[in-house]
Design a protein around this motif. Structure first.
Motif, short mmCIF file in Angstrom:
data_model
loop_
_atom_site.label_atom_id
_atom_site.label_comp_id
_atom_site.label_asym_id
_atom_site.label_seq_id
_atom_site.Cartn_x
_atom_site.Cartn_y
_atom_site.Cartn_z
N UNK A 84 0.86 -1.19 0.00
CA UNK A 84 0.00 0.00 0.00
C UNK A 84 0.89 1.23 0.00
N UNK A 85 0.69 2.09 -0.99
CA UNK A 85 1.44 3.33 -1.06
C UNK A 85 0.69 4.43 -0.33
N UNK A 86 1.35 5.05 0.63
CA UNK A 86 0.74 6.13 1.42
C UNK A 86 1.51 7.41 1.14
N UNK A 87 0.79 8.40 0.66
CA UNK A 87 1.40 9.71 0.40
C UNK A 87 1.15 10.59 1.63
N UNK A 88 2.23 10.89 2.32
CA UNK A 88 2.16 11.58 3.61
C UNK A 88 2.52 13.06 3.42
N UNK A 89 1.59 13.93 3.77
CA UNK A 89 1.87 15.37 3.78
C UNK A 89 2.53 15.71 5.11
N UNK A 90 3.84 15.94 5.08
CA UNK A 90 4.59 16.28 6.29
C UNK A 90 4.46 17.79 6.48
N UNK A 91 3.58 18.18 7.42
CA UNK A 91 3.18 19.59 7.49
C UNK A 91 4.28 20.50 8.02
N UNK A 92 5.20 19.99 8.82
CA UNK A 92 6.29 20.83 9.33
C UNK A 92 7.14 21.37 8.18
N UNK A 93 7.36 20.53 7.18
CA UNK A 93 8.24 20.89 6.07
C UNK A 93 7.48 21.23 4.80
N UNK A 94 6.18 20.89 4.75
CA UNK A 94 5.39 21.12 3.55
C UNK A 94 5.74 20.19 2.41
N UNK A 95 6.37 19.05 2.73
CA UNK A 95 6.82 18.11 1.71
C UNK A 95 5.97 16.83 1.73
N UNK A 96 6.06 16.07 0.64
CA UNK A 96 5.39 14.77 0.55
C UNK A 96 6.42 13.66 0.75
N UNK A 97 6.12 12.75 1.67
CA UNK A 97 6.91 11.53 1.86
C UNK A 97 6.07 10.38 1.32
N UNK A 98 6.68 9.55 0.51
CA UNK A 98 5.95 8.38 -0.03
C UNK A 98 6.40 7.14 0.71
N UNK A 99 5.45 6.49 1.39
CA UNK A 99 5.74 5.26 2.13
C UNK A 99 5.13 4.08 1.40
N UNK A 100 5.95 3.06 1.16
CA UNK A 100 5.47 1.81 0.56
C UNK A 100 5.42 0.77 1.68
N UNK A 101 4.19 0.42 2.08
CA UNK A 101 3.97 -0.40 3.27
C UNK A 101 3.46 -1.78 2.88
N UNK A 102 4.16 -2.87 3.25
CA UNK A 102 3.63 -4.22 3.01
C UNK A 102 2.33 -4.43 3.79
N UNK A 103 1.31 -4.98 3.14
CA UNK A 103 0.02 -5.15 3.79
C UNK A 103 -0.58 -6.52 3.50
N UNK A 104 -1.41 -6.96 4.42
CA UNK A 104 -2.13 -8.23 4.26
C UNK A 104 -3.40 -8.18 5.09
N UNK A 105 -4.50 -8.66 4.50
CA UNK A 105 -5.79 -8.70 5.18
C UNK A 105 -6.20 -7.33 5.73
N UNK A 106 -5.90 -6.29 4.97
CA UNK A 106 -6.33 -4.95 5.34
C UNK A 106 -5.50 -4.24 6.37
N UNK A 107 -4.41 -4.85 6.82
CA UNK A 107 -3.57 -4.26 7.85
C UNK A 107 -2.11 -4.22 7.41
N UNK A 108 -1.34 -3.35 8.05
CA UNK A 108 0.09 -3.29 7.78
C UNK A 108 0.77 -4.53 8.32
N UNK A 109 1.62 -5.14 7.50
CA UNK A 109 2.37 -6.31 7.97
C UNK A 109 3.38 -5.90 9.04
N UNK A 110 3.61 -6.78 9.99
CA UNK A 110 4.58 -6.54 11.05
C UNK A 110 5.79 -7.47 10.89
N UNK A 111 5.52 -8.75 10.66
CA UNK A 111 6.61 -9.73 10.54
C UNK A 111 7.31 -9.62 9.19
N UNK A 112 8.62 -9.83 9.23
CA UNK A 112 9.42 -9.80 8.02
C UNK A 112 10.87 -10.07 8.35
N UNK A 113 11.71 -10.09 7.34
CA UNK A 113 13.12 -10.43 7.56
C UNK A 113 14.05 -9.24 7.42
#
Length: 387
Positions: free
Chosen positions: A121-150
């Motif tokens: 899931x790609x989340x476009x984050x408006x970082x209001x302190x800096x006025x910039x966009x951070x793009x987060x690519x988050x692994x997801x499963x069953x509607x939630x962010x994955x926690x386990x990984x290597x």
């Protein structure tokens, strides 16, 4: 509900090597002074133990994220960062924390701000302190962010699902310029130290870079060694203060410690060397391209700030900076860099192009892990709202 207390929805998230309190914007007072009173009450500040709040009595755990609906059409969520002072009443909204930024995507997905799409899931984050966009690519499963990984990061036990953070839109985050002074290097006249050569770069957060040897360091010191040497910290803060004044964040360099303690970060760099981390891990000089130690809030970071990582990677790609000068020769040709910090090493991707004499960030990315630790309500005294 207790008649003498009020509650706020609250989530504690670990993001990278930091831990933050996540609050909802619409539950905080609009008045800035009253908002900051509420924030201090949530954290238990000012108190060196933060015993009457959720703060962990450490600069890496006294961090706040305020989350709200997007106020930009190209964003999914608004995120405002604050560094909450432990022993003073300062709630510092200048700049951003990249480690906490890595937890914003998972929080937004788990709380329904953003609809999950598998496997990423790609989340476009408006970082209001800096006025910039951070793009987060988050692994997801069953509607939630994955926690386990290597994917493992030094400074955090175990491993987790890798979150990619793209800070390409981070140039001039606070000052409006990648090189706030217009120079790749400046000489600062620092009281008691004379002329000190620095590079001031603003990508994700403004950072002052200097060679470790110029403040009497070998470069591989542990946080305990640095924080235990008050004369060293004083020298470092004098350099940071003069740089803070030079880029216009304070009127007088002596005010930097109280008026702008969070930014700019200051980083001491040195050539690649073997050393033992504060947690007894051995780092071989062949594994890294250079060594760095970062200070903020007048203390040494136990690992490395992610906004600082982005800025360090970018600075390393600008010929003539002090970071470029300590970088291994063969690393100057690579997009991927690895450098050593007090808890181990960190990798960053950076590409900076020289566009007709103006440097432009083409790529600035780093991997992190994050997870929810606690979700519920935090209680503060009702009389806080009437003080």
């Amino acid at each position: 509900m207790h008649p003498e207390m009020v509650s706020l929805h609250c989530t504690i998230m670990r993001g990278g090597t930091s831990k933050g309190i996540f609050l909802l914007k619409n539950e905080l007072p609009k008045n800035p002074d009253l908002r900051d009173k509420v924030i201090r009450a949530v954290f238990g500040s000012p108190d060196i133990r933060q015993i009457d709040g959720l703060g962990g009595a450490d600069i890496l755990t006294s961090k706040l994220a305020i989350i709200g609906p997007p106020t930009r059409g190209d964003a999914d969520v608004d995120y405002t960062f604050a560094q909450v002072s432990i022993d003073t009443s300062k709630v510092d909204f200048k700049g951003n924390c990249g480690n906490i930024s890595s937890a914003v995507g998972p929080f937004a997905i788990d709380k329904g701000f953003v609809q999950a799409t598998e496997p990423i899931t790609t989340v476009r984050i408006h970082q209001t302190n800096t006025g910039k966009i951070i793009i987060a690519e988050v692994p997801t499963k069953d509607g939630k962010a994955l926690v386990d990984g290597n994917y493992a990061i030094d400074g955090v036990p175990g491993s987790g699902a890798k979150i990619n953070l793209d800070f390409s839109d981070s140039e001039g985050s606070v000052t409006g310029k990648l090189l706030p002074t217009g120079n790749v290097k400046d000489k600062l006249d620092v009281p008691g130290l004379g002329k000190i050569e620095v590079s001031i770069v603003d990508a994700a957060n403004p950072v002052v870079f200097l060679k470790a040897q110029d403040v009497g360091m070998k470069g591989t010191e542990t946080p305990q060694e640095m924080d235990g040497d008050k004369e060293l910290l004083d020298r470092i803060e004098r350099v940071r203060g003069k740089a803070t004044e030079k880029i216009g964040l304070v009127n007088n360099w002596q005010e930097a410690a109280t008026e702008s303690p969070y930014i700019p970060f200051i980083v001491m760099v040195s050539p690649s060397a073997s050393y033992e981390t504060y947690n007894k891990k051995f780092i071989d000089e062949d594994e890294i391209d250079f060594v760095a130690r970062l200070c903020f809030m007048l203390k040494t970071h136990k690992a490395y700030a992610i906004t600082g990582t982005i800025c360090t990677g970018v600075a390393a790609k600008i010929p003539g900076t002090v970071v470029y000068e300590v970088l291994k020769e063969e690393a100057k040709k690579r997009k991927e860099l690895v450098f050593g910090h007090p808890a181990g090493k960190i990798d960053v991707e950076a590409q900076v192009d020289d566009s007709g004499g103006k440097y432009v960030i083409r790529r600035a990315a780093v991997g992190r892990t994050a997870r929810m630790i606690m979700d519920g309500c935090v209680y503060i005294k009702k009389n806080i709202l009437s003080q």
